[in-house]
Motif scaffolding. Structure first.
Motif, PDB file in Angstrom:
ATOM      1  N   ILE A  48       7.851 -17.637  -0.078  1.00  0.00           N
ATOM      2  CA  ILE A  48       8.307 -16.470   0.023  1.00  0.00           C
ATOM      3  C   ILE A  48       8.101 -15.616  -1.346  1.00  0.00           C
ATOM      4  CG2 ILE A  48       9.897 -14.487  -0.539  1.00  0.00           C
ATOM      5  CD1 ILE A  48      12.246 -16.635   0.692  1.00  0.00           C
ATOM      6  N   GLY A  49       6.998 -16.384  -2.774  1.00  0.00           N
ATOM      7  CA  GLY A  49       6.228 -15.590  -3.123  1.00  0.00           C
ATOM      8  C   GLY A  49       4.946 -16.025  -2.595  1.00  0.00           C
ATOM      9  N   GLU A  50       4.227 -17.001  -2.596  1.00  0.00           N
ATOM     10  CA  GLU A  50       3.450 -16.345  -1.805  1.00  0.00           C
ATOM     11  C   GLU A  50       3.160 -15.552  -0.701  1.00  0.00           C
ATOM     12  OE1 GLU A  50       2.380 -20.239   0.472  1.00  0.00           O
ATOM     13  OE2 GLU A  50       3.269 -21.620  -1.786  1.00  0.00           O
ATOM     14  N   ALA A  51       4.318 -15.387   0.101  1.00  0.00           N
ATOM     15  CA  ALA A  51       3.955 -13.635   0.938  1.00  0.00           C
ATOM     16  C   ALA A  51       4.060 -13.065   0.019  1.00  0.00           C
ATOM     17  CB  ALA A  51       5.468 -13.927   1.928  1.00  0.00           C
ATOM     18  N   PHE A  52       4.799 -12.946  -0.691  1.00  0.00           N
ATOM     19  CA  PHE A  52       4.584 -11.535  -1.956  1.00  0.00           C
ATOM     20  C   PHE A  52       2.725 -11.137  -2.725  1.00  0.00           C
ATOM     21  CE2 PHE A  52       9.392 -11.292  -1.328  1.00  0.00           C
ATOM     22  CZ  PHE A  52       9.351 -10.167  -1.305  1.00  0.00           C
ATOM     23  N   ALA A  53       3.207 -12.604  -3.121  1.00  0.00           N
ATOM     24  CA  ALA A  53       1.301 -12.673  -3.599  1.00  0.00           C
ATOM     25  C   ALA A  53       0.175 -11.994  -3.083  1.00  0.00           C
ATOM     26  CB  ALA A  53       1.147 -14.039  -4.228  1.00  0.00           C
ATOM     27  N   ARG A  54       0.333 -12.291  -1.550  1.00  0.00           N
ATOM     28  CA  ARG A  54      -0.558 -12.125  -0.638  1.00  0.00           C
ATOM     29  C   ARG A  54      -0.573 -10.857   0.003  1.00  0.00           C
ATOM     30  NH1 ARG A  54       0.446 -17.279   2.452  1.00  0.00           N
ATOM     31  NH2 ARG A  54       1.598 -15.787   3.467  1.00  0.00           N
ATOM     32  N   CYS A  55       0.803  -9.537  -0.447  1.00  0.00           N
ATOM     33  CA  CYS A  55       0.463  -8.038  -0.922  1.00  0.00           C
ATOM     34  C   CYS A  55       0.263  -7.686  -2.043  1.00  0.00           C
ATOM     35  CB  CYS A  55       1.909  -7.986  -0.332  1.00  0.00           C
ATOM     36  SG  CYS A  55       2.017  -8.086   1.274  1.00  0.00           S
ATOM     37  N   ASP A  56      -0.248  -8.698  -3.157  1.00  0.00           N
ATOM     38  CA  ASP A  56      -0.243  -8.084  -4.181  1.00  0.00           C
ATOM     39  C   ASP A  56       0.585  -7.831  -4.915  1.00  0.00           C
ATOM     40  OD1 ASP A  56      -3.028  -8.949  -4.397  1.00  0.00           O
ATOM     41  OD2 ASP A  56      -3.144  -6.831  -3.291  1.00  0.00           O
ATOM     42  N   LEU A  57       1.926  -8.541  -5.274  1.00  0.00           N
ATOM     43  CA  LEU A  57       3.319  -8.315  -5.855  1.00  0.00           C
ATOM     44  C   LEU A  57       3.442  -9.553  -6.381  1.00  0.00           C
ATOM     45  CD1 LEU A  57       5.049  -6.131  -3.038  1.00  0.00           C
ATOM     46  CD2 LEU A  57       4.149  -5.709  -4.958  1.00  0.00           C
ATOM     47  N   THR A  58       4.547  -9.280  -7.281  1.00  0.00           N
ATOM     48  CA  THR A  58       4.916 -10.098  -8.624  1.00  0.00           C
ATOM     49  C   THR A  58       6.495 -10.655  -8.774  1.00  0.00           C
ATOM     50  OG1 THR A  58       3.948  -9.298  -9.905  1.00  0.00           O
ATOM     51  CG2 THR A  58       2.166 -11.296  -8.942  1.00  0.00           C
TER      52      THR A  58
ATOM     53  N   HIS B 167      20.572  -9.928  13.144  1.00  0.00           N
ATOM     54  CA  HIS B 167      20.889  -8.358  13.239  1.00  0.00           C
ATOM     55  C   HIS B 167      20.517  -7.322  12.707  1.00  0.00           C
ATOM     56  CE1 HIS B 167      23.320 -10.655  16.673  1.00  0.00           C
ATOM     57  NE2 HIS B 167      23.864 -10.583  16.331  1.00  0.00           N
ATOM     58  N   PHE B 168      21.463  -7.447  11.864  1.00  0.00           N
ATOM     59  CA  PHE B 168      21.067  -6.275  10.322  1.00  0.00           C
ATOM     60  C   PHE B 168      19.162  -5.718  10.628  1.00  0.00           C
ATOM     61  CE2 PHE B 168      20.603  -4.308   6.279  1.00  0.00           C
ATOM     62  CZ  PHE B 168      21.244  -2.965   7.082  1.00  0.00           C
ATOM     63  N   ALA B 169      18.675  -6.690  10.432  1.00  0.00           N
ATOM     64  CA  ALA B 169      16.917  -6.454  11.010  1.00  0.00           C
ATOM     65  C   ALA B 169      16.753  -6.023  12.682  1.00  0.00           C
ATOM     66  CB  ALA B 169      16.166  -7.752  10.164  1.00  0.00           C
ATOM     67  N   ARG B 170      17.350  -6.657  13.124  1.00  0.00           N
ATOM     68  CA  ARG B 170      16.521  -5.702  14.190  1.00  0.00           C
ATOM     69  C   ARG B 170      16.946  -4.329  14.531  1.00  0.00           C
ATOM     70  NH1 ARG B 170      15.537 -10.479  17.810  1.00  0.00           N
ATOM     71  NH2 ARG B 170      16.012 -12.300  17.128  1.00  0.00           N
ATOM     72  N   ASP B 171      18.526  -4.028  13.985  1.00  0.00           N
ATOM     73  CA  ASP B 171      18.708  -2.716  14.701  1.00  0.00           C
ATOM     74  C   ASP B 171      18.463  -1.696  13.253  1.00  0.00           C
ATOM     75  OD1 ASP B 171      21.001  -3.942  16.523  1.00  0.00           O
ATOM     76  OD2 ASP B 171      22.513  -3.979  14.655  1.00  0.00           O
ATOM     77  N   LEU B 172      16.985  -2.096  12.183  1.00  0.00           N
ATOM     78  CA  LEU B 172      16.639  -1.605  11.350  1.00  0.00           C
ATOM     79  C   LEU B 172      15.033  -1.016  11.285  1.00  0.00           C
ATOM     80  CD1 LEU B 172      18.161  -2.070   8.036  1.00  0.00           C
ATOM     81  CD2 LEU B 172      18.875  -0.269   8.870  1.00  0.00           C
ATOM     82  N   GLY B 173      14.480  -1.858  12.878  1.00  0.00           N
ATOM     83  CA  GLY B 173      13.627  -2.161  13.225  1.00  0.00           C
ATOM     84  C   GLY B 173      12.880  -2.854  12.600  1.00  0.00           C
ATOM     85  N   LEU B 174      12.533  -4.027  11.874  1.00  0.00           N
ATOM     86  CA  LEU B 174      12.251  -4.916  10.904  1.00  0.00           C
ATOM     87  C   LEU B 174      11.453  -5.798  11.171  1.00  0.00           C
ATOM     88  CD1 LEU B 174      14.453  -4.999   8.200  1.00  0.00           C
ATOM     89  CD2 LEU B 174      12.910  -3.136   8.290  1.00  0.00           C
ATOM     90  N   PRO B 175      10.117  -6.002  11.147  1.00  0.00           N
ATOM     91  CA  PRO B 175       9.431  -6.817  11.744  1.00  0.00           C
ATOM     92  C   PRO B 175      10.340  -8.283  11.234  1.00  0.00           C
ATOM     93  CG  PRO B 175       8.497  -6.050   9.602  1.00  0.00           C
ATOM     94  CD  PRO B 175       9.962  -5.677   9.993  1.00  0.00           C
ATOM     95  N   LEU B 176      10.289  -9.149  12.007  1.00  0.00           N
ATOM     96  CA  LEU B 176      11.023 -10.661  11.683  1.00  0.00           C
ATOM     97  C   LEU B 176      10.412 -11.768  11.427  1.00  0.00           C
ATOM     98  CD1 LEU B 176      13.310 -10.999  14.988  1.00  0.00           C
ATOM     99  CD2 LEU B 176      13.904  -9.409  13.047  1.00  0.00           C
ATOM    100  N   GLU B 177       9.128 -11.669  11.113  1.00  0.00           N
ATOM    101  CA  GLU B 177       8.045 -12.567  10.527  1.00  0.00           C
ATOM    102  C   GLU B 177       7.767 -12.548   8.953  1.00  0.00           C
ATOM    103  OE1 GLU B 177       6.956 -10.405  12.847  1.00  0.00           O
ATOM    104  OE2 GLU B 177       7.817 -11.994  14.731  1.00  0.00           O
ATOM    105  N   LEU B 178       7.288 -13.348   8.187  1.00  0.00           N
ATOM    106  CA  LEU B 178       8.103 -13.228   6.842  1.00  0.00           C
ATOM    107  C   LEU B 178       6.574 -12.462   6.067  1.00  0.00           C
ATOM    108  CD1 LEU B 178       9.444 -14.062   4.118  1.00  0.00           C
ATOM    109  CD2 LEU B 178       8.318 -15.644   4.130  1.00  0.00           C
ATOM    110  N   PRO B 179       5.672 -12.299   6.847  1.00  0.00           N
ATOM    111  CA  PRO B 179       4.727 -12.027   6.305  1.00  0.00           C
ATOM    112  C   PRO B 179       5.019 -10.703   6.335  1.00  0.00           C
ATOM    113  CG  PRO B 179       3.474 -13.341   6.937  1.00  0.00           C
ATOM    114  CD  PRO B 179       5.275 -14.048   7.558  1.00  0.00           C
ATOM    115  N   ALA B 180       5.013 -10.296   7.698  1.00  0.00           N
ATOM    116  CA  ALA B 180       5.098  -8.501   8.182  1.00  0.00           C
ATOM    117  C   ALA B 180       6.365  -8.179   7.227  1.00  0.00           C
ATOM    118  CB  ALA B 180       4.958  -8.949   9.366  1.00  0.00           C
ATOM    119  N   ALA B 181       7.478  -9.068   7.413  1.00  0.00           N
ATOM    120  CA  ALA B 181       8.707  -8.458   6.251  1.00  0.00           C
ATOM    121  C   ALA B 181       8.239  -8.097   5.141  1.00  0.00           C
ATOM    122  CB  ALA B 181       9.443  -9.206   7.176  1.00  0.00           C
ATOM    123  N   VAL B 182       7.661  -8.787   5.286  1.00  0.00           N
ATOM    124  CA  VAL B 182       7.365  -8.391   3.023  1.00  0.00           C
ATOM    125  C   VAL B 182       6.394  -7.343   2.963  1.00  0.00           C
ATOM    126  CG1 VAL B 182       5.548  -8.913   0.980  1.00  0.00           C
ATOM    127  CG2 VAL B 182       6.789 -11.322   2.697  1.00  0.00           C
TER     128      VAL B 182
END
Length: 294
Positions: free
Chosen positions: A22-32, A90-105
């Motif tokens: 998860i930390g690596e996924a955030f780092a790729r989005c320039d977030l710490t 279920h909650f993420a799906r109902d909100l229209g959130l992406p389910l893959e970690l990089p896209a969710a970050v």
């Protein structure tokens, strides 16, 4: 989104995405962000006021994880972010959130804040649904199978369902809804935070989460075959027909039974609550980050 961000990780959730990934996924989005494991202590600190010290608190896990963090953020300034690393999400799906970690970050980084409803029963928050009767007993049986036999989640649930069909428990409950009282004999009562739609190809989803209503669902037929068919559809996320359930839209309802305590499922987790169960909708009580187009 530039913000002070806390990420709480349930590393044992369905996909097993841990703090490093998860930390690596955030780092790729320039977030710490600050990343911590999810436990009772972190939830308690949020509820006591730490939720006001962050702009965003991200829950990484399944629906139960997200619900526990949401409970702590009610009335706090922080918005809830969701990384759906659970099994069903279920909650993420109902909100229209992406389910893959990089896209969710990326969605947490660039998303917008939306204010949605939550349900409450006897002081406990649920973001999806709550139920009494069949489903919590299935979850308890499933967990016993996993604990004592070492079965995986879905095989354990299949065993639990087969046993439930053989026992076929019905429950006499007392419902008070809108000034009217009912005493149905039913295998379950299911209460949702806003209503489900059966227009999707394979599953029921909630088209909105800010309608200001609970929906109380009960089965119109309580025969063994009808309930077994509904259970199978529920297990595999294939409930398609609204006639399988009677839906009652309400803002509040009360459920009572001749028992000192009732097993109640809240977003897939089972709690023992003392009846009567007092349900209410908390309209626009939770700030949550969603994709800009959601």
């Amino acid at each position: 989104m530039s913000a002070r961000m806390l990420v709480l990780v349930n590393a044992v959730a369905g996909t097993g995405s841990g703090p490093d990934a998860i930390g690596e996924a955030f780092a790729r989005c320039d977030l710490t962000p600050t990343i911590r494991p999810l436990n009772e202590g972190t939830i308690a600190r949020l509820a006591r006021g730490e939720g006001d010290a962050w702009d965003v608190v991200v829950a990484a896990g399944g629906d139960g994880t997200v619900a526990s963090v949401a409970h702590a953020l009610i009335g706090r300034r922080a918005a809830l972010g969701v990384l759906p690393t659970g099994t069903l999400n279920h909650f993420a799906r109902d909100l229209g959130l992406p389910l893959e970690l990089p896209a969710a970050v990326a969605a947490v980084r660039s998303g917008v804040v939306r204010v949605i409803d939550v349900g409450e029963v006897n002081g406990r928050i649920f973001i999806n649904n709550s139920s009494v009767g069949l489903y919590p007993s299935l979850l308890q049986e499933r967990d016993r199978e996993r604990r004592t036999r070492g079965r995986r989640k879905y095989p354990a649930m299949a065993v639990a369902m087969a046993r439930a069909v053989r026992r076929f428990p019905n429950h006499r409950v007392r419902l008070a809804i809108g000034g009217k009282r009912f005493a149905p004999l039913v295998p379950f009562v299911f209460v949702a935070n806003n209503g489900y739609s059966w227009k999707h190809a394979d599953f029921a989803r909630r088209p909105n989460l800010d309608g200001g209503r609970l929906y109380c669902y009960v089965p119109p037929r309580s025969g063994r075959r009808a309930i077994a068919r509904l259970m199978a559809a529920w297990l595999f996320d294939r409930v398609r027909h609204p006639e399988e359930l009677v839906a009652l839209p309400v803002e509040r309802l009360q459920l009572d039974a001749a028992a000192r305590s009732l097993a109640v499922a809240l977003d897939g987790e089972v709690f023992e609550l003392t009846p009567p169960l007092k349900f209410r909708i908390r309209h626009r009580a939770l700030r949550v980050i969603v994709p800009d187009a959601a």
